[in-house]
Enzyme design. Structure first.
Site, PDB file in Angstrom:
ATOM      1  N   ILE A   1       0.851  -1.199   0.000  1.00  0.00           N
ATOM      2  CA  ILE A   1       0.000   0.000   0.000  1.00  0.00           C
ATOM      3  C   ILE A   1       0.888   1.251   0.000  1.00  0.00           C
ATOM      4  CG2 ILE A   1      -1.917   1.188   1.132  1.00  0.00           C
ATOM      5  CD1 ILE A   1      -2.534  -1.505   2.565  1.00  0.00           C
TER       6      ILE A   1
ATOM      7  N   TYR B   1      -2.611  -9.135  16.064  1.00  0.00           N
ATOM      8  CA  TYR B   1      -2.423  -8.053  15.078  1.00  0.00           C
ATOM      9  C   TYR B   1      -3.403  -6.914  15.357  1.00  0.00           C
ATOM     10  CZ  TYR B   1      -3.003  -5.721  10.532  1.00  0.00           C
ATOM     11  OH  TYR B   1      -3.122  -4.789   9.521  1.00  0.00           O
TER      12      TYR B   1
ATOM     13  N   LYS C   1      -2.713  -2.897  16.690  1.00  0.00           N
ATOM     14  CA  LYS C   1      -3.171  -1.725  15.924  1.00  0.00           C
ATOM     15  C   LYS C   1      -4.105  -0.866  16.772  1.00  0.00           C
ATOM     16  CE  LYS C   1      -1.195  -2.230  11.860  1.00  0.00           C
ATOM     17  NZ  LYS C   1      -0.520  -1.176  11.106  1.00  0.00           N
TER      18      LYS C   1
HETATM   19  N1  LIG Z   1      -2.970  -5.178   3.180  1.00  0.00           N
HETATM   20  C1  LIG Z   1      -4.115  -4.954   3.807  1.00  0.00           C
HETATM   21  O1  LIG Z   1      -5.159  -5.442   3.390  1.00  0.00           O
HETATM   22  C2  LIG Z   1      -4.162  -4.082   5.026  1.00  0.00           C
HETATM   23  C3  LIG Z   1      -5.398  -3.856   5.626  1.00  0.00           C
HETATM   24  C4  LIG Z   1      -5.461  -3.058   6.773  1.00  0.00           C
HETATM   25  C5  LIG Z   1      -4.326  -2.457   7.260  1.00  0.00           C
HETATM   26  N2  LIG Z   1      -3.135  -2.681   6.657  1.00  0.00           N
HETATM   27  C6  LIG Z   1      -1.945  -2.008   7.196  1.00  0.00           C
HETATM   28  O2  LIG Z   1      -1.382  -1.216   6.159  1.00  0.00           O
HETATM   29  C7  LIG Z   1       0.033  -1.159   6.273  1.00  0.00           C
HETATM   30  C8  LIG Z   1       0.679  -1.596   4.977  1.00  0.00           C
HETATM   31  O3  LIG Z   1       0.242  -2.903   4.638  1.00  0.00           O
HETATM   32  P1  LIG Z   1       0.812  -3.641   3.351  1.00  0.00           P
HETATM   33  O4  LIG Z   1      -0.173  -4.662   2.968  1.00  0.00           O
HETATM   34  O5  LIG Z   1       1.264  -2.647   2.371  1.00  0.00           O
HETATM   35  O6  LIG Z   1       2.054  -4.381   4.011  1.00  0.00           O
HETATM   36  P2  LIG Z   1       3.531  -4.590   3.448  1.00  0.00           P
HETATM   37  O7  LIG Z   1       4.150  -5.664   4.278  1.00  0.00           O
HETATM   38  O8  LIG Z   1       3.528  -4.757   1.980  1.00  0.00           O
HETATM   39  O9  LIG Z   1       4.215  -3.197   3.789  1.00  0.00           O
HETATM   40  C9  LIG Z   1       4.794  -2.903   5.033  1.00  0.00           C
HETATM   41  C10 LIG Z   1       6.180  -2.342   4.774  1.00  0.00           C
HETATM   42  O10 LIG Z   1       6.779  -1.969   6.011  1.00  0.00           O
HETATM   43  C11 LIG Z   1       8.146  -2.399   6.006  1.00  0.00           C
HETATM   44  N3  LIG Z   1       8.498  -2.567   7.416  1.00  0.00           N
HETATM   45  C12 LIG Z   1       7.959  -3.438   8.306  1.00  0.00           C
HETATM   46  N4  LIG Z   1       8.532  -3.291   9.520  1.00  0.00           N
HETATM   47  C13 LIG Z   1       9.425  -2.292   9.409  1.00  0.00           C
HETATM   48  C14 LIG Z   1      10.330  -1.681  10.316  1.00  0.00           C
HETATM   49  N5  LIG Z   1      10.410  -2.071  11.590  1.00  0.00           N
HETATM   50  N6  LIG Z   1      11.115  -0.678   9.871  1.00  0.00           N
HETATM   51  C15 LIG Z   1      11.060  -0.270   8.582  1.00  0.00           C
HETATM   52  N7  LIG Z   1      10.223  -0.825   7.673  1.00  0.00           N
HETATM   53  C16 LIG Z   1       9.422  -1.816   8.077  1.00  0.00           C
HETATM   54  C17 LIG Z   1       8.160  -3.666   5.190  1.00  0.00           C
HETATM   55  O11 LIG Z   1       9.406  -3.953   4.600  1.00  0.00           O
HETATM   56  C18 LIG Z   1       7.115  -3.335   4.111  1.00  0.00           C
HETATM   57  O12 LIG Z   1       7.706  -2.731   2.991  1.00  0.00           O
HETATM   58  C19 LIG Z   1       0.377  -2.034   7.480  1.00  0.00           C
HETATM   59  O13 LIG Z   1       0.505  -1.198   8.602  1.00  0.00           O
HETATM   60  C20 LIG Z   1      -0.846  -2.932   7.632  1.00  0.00           C
HETATM   61  O14 LIG Z   1      -1.021  -3.342   8.953  1.00  0.00           O
HETATM   62  C21 LIG Z   1      -3.022  -3.483   5.548  1.00  0.00           C
HETATM   63  O1  LIG Z   2      -5.284 -19.086   1.057  1.00  0.00           O
HETATM   64  C1  LIG Z   2      -6.198 -18.436   1.594  1.00  0.00           C
HETATM   65  C2  LIG Z   2      -6.005 -17.107   2.057  1.00  0.00           C
HETATM   66  C3  LIG Z   2      -7.052 -16.452   2.667  1.00  0.00           C
HETATM   67  N1  LIG Z   2      -8.255 -17.067   2.820  1.00  0.00           N
HETATM   68  C4  LIG Z   2      -9.366 -16.342   3.455  1.00  0.00           C
HETATM   69  O2  LIG Z   2      -9.597 -15.161   2.715  1.00  0.00           O
HETATM   70  C5  LIG Z   2     -10.001 -14.089   3.564  1.00  0.00           C
HETATM   71  C6  LIG Z   2      -9.072 -12.916   3.360  1.00  0.00           C
HETATM   72  O3  LIG Z   2      -7.792 -13.270   3.881  1.00  0.00           O
HETATM   73  P1  LIG Z   2      -6.480 -12.398   3.643  1.00  0.00           P
HETATM   74  O4  LIG Z   2      -6.382 -12.033   2.212  1.00  0.00           O
HETATM   75  O5  LIG Z   2      -5.357 -13.137   4.277  1.00  0.00           O
HETATM   76  O6  LIG Z   2      -6.803 -11.054   4.433  1.00  0.00           O
HETATM   77  P2  LIG Z   2      -7.170 -10.833   5.963  1.00  0.00           P
HETATM   78  O7  LIG Z   2      -6.798 -11.951   6.824  1.00  0.00           O
HETATM   79  O8  LIG Z   2      -8.612 -10.390   6.001  1.00  0.00           O
HETATM   80  O9  LIG Z   2      -6.183  -9.654   6.373  1.00  0.00           O
HETATM   81  C7  LIG Z   2      -5.900  -8.565   5.514  1.00  0.00           C
HETATM   82  O10 LIG Z   2      -6.904  -7.633   5.699  1.00  0.00           O
HETATM   83  C8  LIG Z   2      -6.954  -7.121   7.023  1.00  0.00           C
HETATM   84  C9  LIG Z   2      -8.180  -6.297   7.081  1.00  0.00           C
HETATM   85  O11 LIG Z   2      -9.292  -7.197   6.980  1.00  0.00           O
HETATM   86  C10 LIG Z   2      -5.656  -6.385   7.268  1.00  0.00           C
HETATM   87  O12 LIG Z   2      -5.679  -5.727   8.502  1.00  0.00           O
HETATM   88  C11 LIG Z   2      -4.500  -7.330   7.182  1.00  0.00           C
HETATM   89  O13 LIG Z   2      -3.301  -6.611   7.351  1.00  0.00           O
HETATM   90  C12 LIG Z   2      -4.522  -7.980   5.842  1.00  0.00           C
HETATM   91  O14 LIG Z   2      -3.537  -8.994   5.812  1.00  0.00           O
HETATM   92  C13 LIG Z   2      -9.939 -14.642   4.993  1.00  0.00           C
HETATM   93  O15 LIG Z   2     -11.228 -15.031   5.366  1.00  0.00           O
HETATM   94  C14 LIG Z   2      -9.063 -15.887   4.870  1.00  0.00           C
HETATM   95  O16 LIG Z   2      -9.404 -16.905   5.782  1.00  0.00           O
HETATM   96  C15 LIG Z   2      -8.459 -18.359   2.370  1.00  0.00           C
HETATM   97  O17 LIG Z   2      -9.546 -18.923   2.518  1.00  0.00           O
HETATM   98  N2  LIG Z   2      -7.424 -19.003   1.771  1.00  0.00           N
END
Ligand SMILES: NC(=O)c1ccc[n+]([C@@H]2O[C@H](COP(=O)([O-])OP(=O)(O)OC[C@H]3O[C@@H](n4cnc5c(N)ncnc54)[C@H](O)[C@@H]3O)[C@@H](O)[C@H]2O)c1
Ligand SMILES: O=c1ccn([C@@H]2O[C@H](COP(=O)(O)OP(=O)(O)O[C@H]3O[C@H](CO)[C@@H](O)[C@H](O)[C@H]3O)[C@@H](O)[C@H]2O)c(=O)[nH]1
Length: 327
Positions: A12, A140, A144
């Protein structure tokens, strides 16, 4: 604005950095590359370092005269947080506290935080609004939520303005195909399903088919990563020193795991082999956003409002980059 983006080489973060640069902001990315990719951001913007190193963070804030921080850096896998909570408390809480303390000392007054719908746990009602009680069911989400509370306490005391964006499930890739989602290991549903469509995985395992949802599989709200990026820009513009705001960011429609797989089959034209497995620890049955508040207060308007174009955008990236950013 001069902006420090922690975790800006991640999924992101990199999409947000792209948009910030396009809008003319002066961006410094700080990332330890534990999950992120140097190819995801311009080389001259990246500083490799870890938030554990508070002095390095302090130095960066000072020499770059940073005016705003967007804090993406975190450990972000729900399942892993259940088996390795120590990693999550260290990185998401202690390292984030290091950052916030240095932000305070350097007098930075704008802070945007990546929070999550995982802070709501198993919500009493769906869609979830910002006033829905927060009761995480995994470490997790606990980390947060704890940091949200720190921000709320720090803001009035130290004149820090903040916005915590509670994202639902980020997905998709940049429209121009330059960046996309690449985690190692990959645990997220949409990339896993698309890797199966590409023949890079034998099947997709569905984690639980006995949830109290219409088809028994978990329901999530998938939000396009570029719409998320746009929310950060709006958040930055609206922050007021000393005050905080919390917003859900999702499309407001939930899709089950089976619906995601079916949509991916339609988009890719491939049959995806499925294995029905057991529940994954820490997963709530259904998370769907009520996101009226961010629309009304910040004027945010998502370009992607249904699953199919989101999966199409992710597919374009995965087809073109079957090895992600490569090693
Ligand atoms: N992906 C989702 O669906 C989702 C949903 C809700 C919230 N979030 C939050 O959004 C943020 C970004 O998520 P993402 O999916 O892009 O994850 P991501 O793992 O792709 O990005 C996180 C980045 O932070 C860096 N990082 C981690 N720990 C660090 C540290 N101690 N010092 C410096 N860099 C560090 C990692 O190298 C990575 O590039 C996270 O805080 C995550 O909790 C993600
Ligand atoms: O191989 C897989 C992977 C995932 N799932 C399911 O798919 C859904 C989505 O899973 P995933 O894509 O892993 O996302 P989440 O566990 O919902 O978590 C993501 O979305 C969250 C918000 O919902 C963020 O906070 C997290 O950082 C991010 O990893 C969940 O019900 C999982 O159980 C499967 O059934 N099979």
């Amino acid at each position: 604005m001069r902006i420090l983006v922690t975790g800006g080489a991640g999924y992101i973060g990199s999409h947000t950095v792209k948009l910030l640069l396009a809008r003319g902001h002066d961006v410094t990315v700080f990332d330890n590359l534990s999950m992120g990719h140097k190819q995801a951001v311009p080389a001259d913007r990246l500083v490799v370092g870890d938030l554990r190193d508070a002095d390095q963070v302090d130095h960066l804030l000072m020499v770059n005269r940073i005016e705003a921080v967007i804090h993406f850096a975190a450990s972000a896998f729900v399942g892993e947080s259940v088996t390795n909570p120590a990693k999550y408390y260290q990185n998401n809480l202690l390292n984030s506290l290091n950052l916030l303390d240095r932000v305070r000392r350097q007098g930075v007054t704008r802070f945007v935080f990546s929070s999550t719908c995982a802070t709501y746990g198993v919500p009493e009602t769906v869609p979830i609004t910002e006033t829905t009680p927060q009761a995480p069911i995994n470490p997790y989400g606990n980390t947060k939520l704890a940091f949200e509370k720190m921000l709320a306490d720090y803001a009035p005391a130290y004149n820090i303005g903040f916005t915590a964006l509670r994202y639902f499930n980020a997905s998709g890739a940049a429209a121009d195909g330059t960046i996309g989602e690449d985690h190692d290991p990959e645990t997220h549903l949409i990339p896993i399903v698309l890797q199966a469509a590409l023949g890079r995985r034998p099947h997709v395992e569905i984690f639980g088919t006995d949830y109290p949802t219409p088809d028994g599989t978990c329901v999530r709200d998938y939000i396009h990563v570029e719409d998320l990026a746009a929310a950060h820009l709006l958040a930055l513009e609206h922050i007021r020193p000393g005050a905080g705001a919390f917003y859900n960011v999702g499309i407001g429609t939930g899709y089950s795991v089976r619906e995601v797989i079916r949509t991916a089959e339609e988009v890719t034209g491939k049959r995806i082999s499925v294995k029905e497995g057991t529940r994954r620890a820490g997963d709530p049955p259904a998370l769907v956003a009520g996101a009226d508040k961010i629309r009304q207060e910040l004027g945010w308007q998502p370009a992607f409002t249904t699953l199919r174009p989101i999966v199409e955008s992710a597919w374009n990236w995965h087809k073109a980059h079957p090895n992600g950013y490569g090693k």
